[in-house]
Design a protein around this motif. Structure first.
Motif, PDB file in Angstrom:
ATOM      1  N   ALA B 270     -32.384 -12.501   7.241  1.00 15.53           N
ATOM      2  CA  ALA B 270     -31.049 -11.899   7.093  1.00 15.53           C
ATOM      3  C   ALA B 270     -31.173 -10.406   6.798  1.00 15.53           C
ATOM      4  N   VAL B 271     -32.155 -10.032   5.962  1.00 13.71           N
ATOM      5  CA  VAL B 271     -32.354  -8.610   5.645  1.00 13.71           C
ATOM      6  C   VAL B 271     -32.826  -7.861   6.894  1.00 13.71           C
ATOM      7  N   ILE B 272     -33.771  -8.454   7.625  1.00 14.62           N
ATOM      8  CA  ILE B 272     -34.266  -7.828   8.866  1.00 14.62           C
ATOM      9  C   ILE B 272     -33.116  -7.650   9.855  1.00 14.62           C
ATOM     10  N   THR B 273     -32.278  -8.695   9.963  1.00 17.39           N
ATOM     11  CA  THR B 273     -31.117  -8.632  10.853  1.00 17.39           C
ATOM     12  C   THR B 273     -30.251  -7.421  10.547  1.00 17.39           C
ATOM     13  N   VAL B 274     -29.964  -7.231   9.250  1.00 13.15           N
ATOM     14  CA  VAL B 274     -29.088  -6.128   8.844  1.00 13.15           C
ATOM     15  C   VAL B 274     -29.740  -4.782   9.155  1.00 13.15           C
ATOM     16  N   VAL B 275     -31.043  -4.669   8.896  1.00  9.79           N
ATOM     17  CA  VAL B 275     -31.720  -3.398   9.132  1.00  9.79           C
ATOM     18  C   VAL B 275     -31.762  -3.083  10.625  1.00  9.79           C
ATOM     19  N   ILE B 276     -32.039  -4.098  11.456  1.00 14.71           N
ATOM     20  CA  ILE B 276     -32.078  -3.872  12.909  1.00 14.71           C
ATOM     21  C   ILE B 276     -30.688  -3.523  13.431  1.00 14.71           C
ATOM     22  N   GLY B 277     -29.672  -4.243  12.938  1.00 11.99           N
ATOM     23  CA  GLY B 277     -28.310  -4.029  13.424  1.00 11.99           C
ATOM     24  C   GLY B 277     -27.698  -2.730  12.927  1.00 11.99           C
ATOM     25  N   GLY B 278     -28.083  -2.318  11.738  1.00 17.85           N
ATOM     26  CA  GLY B 278     -27.497  -1.095  11.181  1.00 17.85           C
ATOM     27  C   GLY B 278     -26.925  -1.370   9.805  1.00 17.85           C
ATOM     28  N   LEU B 279     -27.605  -0.824   8.799  1.00 14.31           N
ATOM     29  CA  LEU B 279     -27.219  -1.054   7.408  1.00 14.31           C
ATOM     30  C   LEU B 279     -25.890  -0.366   7.113  1.00 14.31           C
ATOM     31  N   GLY B 280     -25.013  -1.067   6.385  1.00 18.00           N
ATOM     32  CA  GLY B 280     -23.749  -0.465   5.974  1.00 18.00           C
ATOM     33  C   GLY B 280     -22.749  -0.279   7.100  1.00 18.00           C
TER      34      GLY B 280
END
Lengths: 392, 344
Positions: B270-280
């Motif tokens: 889930a953390v990797i997903t957010v970082v790849i997709g764009g944090l914030g």
């Protein structure tokens, strides 16, 4: 002119139809294999793969199954049911496999079994040993060709009753669900055969010091110690028992996963004398097994273990059933599989119709000089126990 | 007084910039819905099941990723144990569907009640810590709970819970059968995007602004008259509810739950997903989840070592696109939006 066109069309169509029909018959039978190719259980997945590959090579060399070649399609299970169901669905829906096997983790087998039910396909496990798979959580679409946990303890209890009737048994398990259930299963099997239970303790996983438990074992005046610890815990338990001189008046027996080829080297000499119940050993002295072991070594430069042997036998199980059904249709193959007898390196196995659990002879093996020697055999019918499946 | 308040023109510029960024994300949200509907139109006539169900799974995981983004991207709290609530939702919904009754709404309602309660308890433990300690506590809590579930026979222990029935979700005007892959996909799409728009709206209210203030400088927030602990708590419970909400859909899709749902692999993904997709960016979590789920499934067929590929991709995206996919793409859309506004 118009007539000729029509004729050509008819001929072409007939030829195409012929080709299509022919194409279907010679198309390979696709068997999906969802097994761990990475992670902790890679070793098991490797044996599953090797066993299946050897059987597929032999079957294809001798003309395939009902004239069709066998094609194996692999997916990584990661020993995780979340991954296994997704991969199995891909094999069922996209690759359109006829049959599926390979699942190692018991939860994966159960979850993929349910998926098979919803996709109207059949699966078989060659590794998972949780009793629930062919017991309370049995499924009409799931078959098991390997021995379940209950059969291993039954074989061991049978051997114990014969060698040491009325033995006083102490139980030492790892403190988690699987450890507790293996101890409970062996305890009930041994008590039925006349053994007396003198006490049980559960040590935390990864326990460093087993000496606090030795006093209890002494005080209980046990002559037999049953243990189901595994991996490095076994190494520590056995070494410390030797240091404290506990082993001298004690026969140590245990689950099949307690002493394995992976940790036997680390345990060393103190593993000698350990007895367990298993469904296969490369030592089995039959012509089928000698032939199988030689072929396996020739192809993979390694010895088969029970997973390799059971996976090898599985393909012959499927072959026998499809040849009996003369089709790969789920309904027909399931009917054919029920009650079928087929030949494996372990000898003839029979698929019990009531719960889809294979009946096979079990062995009591003892560690002698760092190697497993067969010291007793228990007939399949005695080891398997009652059919507890309620669903079909 | 004048020196304390920034000039009006700067405030206006900031607000305008913020408005455009928000609009850019909305563009991507509608683009996602458009792509998903196009996929449905292409895939449905071919009678496909696998890709619909894989896409549904990606959407379910995107709800979990959005909850991580709410904590990490908007409140500045790195949760390494968000799978705890995802699994909690899955187990609660599984137990309700199996033992209480096959009702979609009962399952969802009970899940949200349970996750709110557990979220408050978990929040009391976790939000006292900051930074890496918060991350470790959330990680630890998830490990503890997953081990308890793994060893509890009543919850199926390591085997998990099987045999969760196929249900009919009743939407008054129509019913959706969870076994019908396209229909269930559209339902989960509607719920995920609904969740997205709700949270996106919430983040633009004063509540959302305060979360941003906590992220930027927690120590200053009390001087503005707000209690940062309260807002961190609210964000934590809201994230717990989001994760549980999407987790509750998992057993409806797969028909089983197992302790692996709470493992670190799920939280970490889930953390990797957010970082790849764009944090914030919130919408990045949805795109990231589709990318990650699709890649895993596609690469996994060819090689067992897909983790290497995911790992390399993760490093590349951190080095080359530190703001993730959305962080890279949204300035382009923002420029276009700003240009359109200046020349109407």
């Amino acid at each position: 002119m118009r007539n000729r066109c029509w004729k050509t069309f008819c001929l072409t169509f007939a030829a195409l139809a012929c080709f299509a029909a022919y194409g279907d018959a010679s198309e390979p039978i696709k068997i999906g294999v969802v097994t761990p190719l990475t992670g902790t259980y890679t070793g098991i997945g490797q044996q599953v793969k090797w066993g299946l590959e050897l059987a597929a090579k032999e079957i294809n060399a001798s003309g395939g199954i009902i004239g069709r070649k066998v094609d194996l399609l692999y997916e990584d299970e990661e020993a995780n049911p979340l991954v296994a169901t997704q991969k199995a669905e891909k094999l069922f829906q996209v690759s359109k496999v006829d049959f599926l096997t390979g699942t190692v983790n018991s939860a994966s087998t159960l979850a993929v079994g349910q998926l098979a039910e919803r996709n109207n396909k059949l699966i078989a496990t060659t590794v998972s040993f949780s009793d629930a798979i062919t017991g309370e959580k049995c499924s009409p679409n799931v078959f098991r060709v390997n021995a379940k946990a209950g059969m291993q303890s039954a074989a061991l209890a049978e051997w114990l009753a014969k060698e040491k009737p009325g033995a006083h048994v102490f139980y030492l398990g790892p403190d988690y669900e699987m450890g507790r259930s293996t101890v409970a299963a062996f305890k009930s099997a041994a008590e039925k055969k006349g053994a007396k239970s003198t006490g049980e303790v559960f040590a935390p996983l990864g326990n460093k010091d087993y000496s606090p438990f030795f006093g209890q074992i002494r005080a209980a005046h046990a002559s037999v110690l049953y243990t189901s610890v595994a991996g490095n815990d076994t190494v520590r338990l056995f070494t410390q028992m030797a240091e404290y001189g506990i082993r001298q008046h004690l026969t140590v027996v245990g689950a099949s996963g307690t002493v394995t080829s992976q940790n036997i080297g680390a345990i060393g000499k103190v593993a000698d004398g350990y007895v367990t119940g298993v469904g296969y050993s490369p030592e089995i002295d039959t012509s089928e097994n000698r032939k199988f072991v030689a072929a396996f070594r020739g192809m993979h430069k390694a010895d088969p273990d029970l997973y390799g042997a059971d996976s090898y036998g599985l393909l012959y199980f499927y072959k026998a059933a499809v040849e009996k059904a003369k089709s790969t249709d789920t309904e027909k193959v399931r009917t054919a599989m029920r009650g079928i007898k087929w030949s494996t390196p372990q000898g003839m196995k029979e698929m019990r119709a009531g719960d889809h659990q294979a009946i096979q002879d079990m062995y009591a093996v003892k560690v002698v000089d760092g190697k497993f020697k067969i010291i007793g055999k228990v007939r399949g019918n005695t080891a398997i126990g009652p059919d507890t499946c309620q669903r079909f | 007084m004048d020196t304390l308040n920034p000039p009006l023109s700067i405030l206006q510029a900031v607000r305008r910039r913020d408005h455009i960024a928000h609009n850019a994300w909305q563009v991507f949200a509608f683009l996602f819905i458009g792509l998903a509907l196009a996929f449905t139109l292409v895939a449905a006539p071919s009678g496909d099941t696998f890709y619909f169900r894989l896409a549904t799974e990606a959407l379910i995981y995107s709800g979990l990723a959005m909850s991580v983004d709410l904590l990490l991207g908007f409140t500045g709290l790195l949760s390494l144990g968000q799978a705890l609530f995802f699994g909690l939702g899955a187990y609660t919904s599984a137990l309700v569907l199996k033992h209480v009754g096959p009702s979609f709404w009962t399952a969802m309602a009970v899940t949200l009640l349970v996750s709110t309660a557990v979220g408050i308890v978990g929040g009391f433990i976790a939000i006292r810590a900051r930074g890496v300690y918060f991350a470790l506590i959330t990680f630890g809590m998830a490990q503890v709970v997953s081990k308890i579930v793994y060893n509890t026979r009543e919850l199926g222990a390591s085997d998990g819970i099987m045999g969760i029935p196929v249900i009919q979700a009743n939407f008054l005007l129509f019913k959706v059968d969870t076994a019908q892959a396209p229909a269930f996909f559209l339902t989960v799409l509607a719920m995920t995007m609904g969740l997205y728009f709700c949270i996106a709206y919430l983040l633009r209210t004063p509540f959302g602004r305060t979360l941003g203030a906590v992220r930027n400088n927690e120590c200053r927030v009390p001087f503005l008259g707000y209690n940062p602990q309260l807002y961190k708590m609210l964000a934590y419970v809201l994230a717990a509810d989001m994760a549980a909400f999407s987790g509750a859909l998992y057993p409806m899709l797969r028909g089983f739950v197992s302790p692996e749902l709470m493992y670190f692999a799920v939280s970490g993904d889930a953390v990797i997903t957010v970082v790849i997709g764009g944090l914030g960016t919130l919408i990045g979590a949805i795109y990231g989840s589709v990318i990650l789920t699709g890649l895993k499934s596609a690469i996994g067929t060819y090689t067992g070592h897909y983790q290497i590929v995911i790992g390399v991709l993760f490093m590349l995206s951190v080095i080359a696109f530190p703001k993730g996919l959305m962080g890279y793409l949204s300035p382009l859309v923002e420029k276009w939006l700003a240009g359109r506004r200046e020349n109407p």
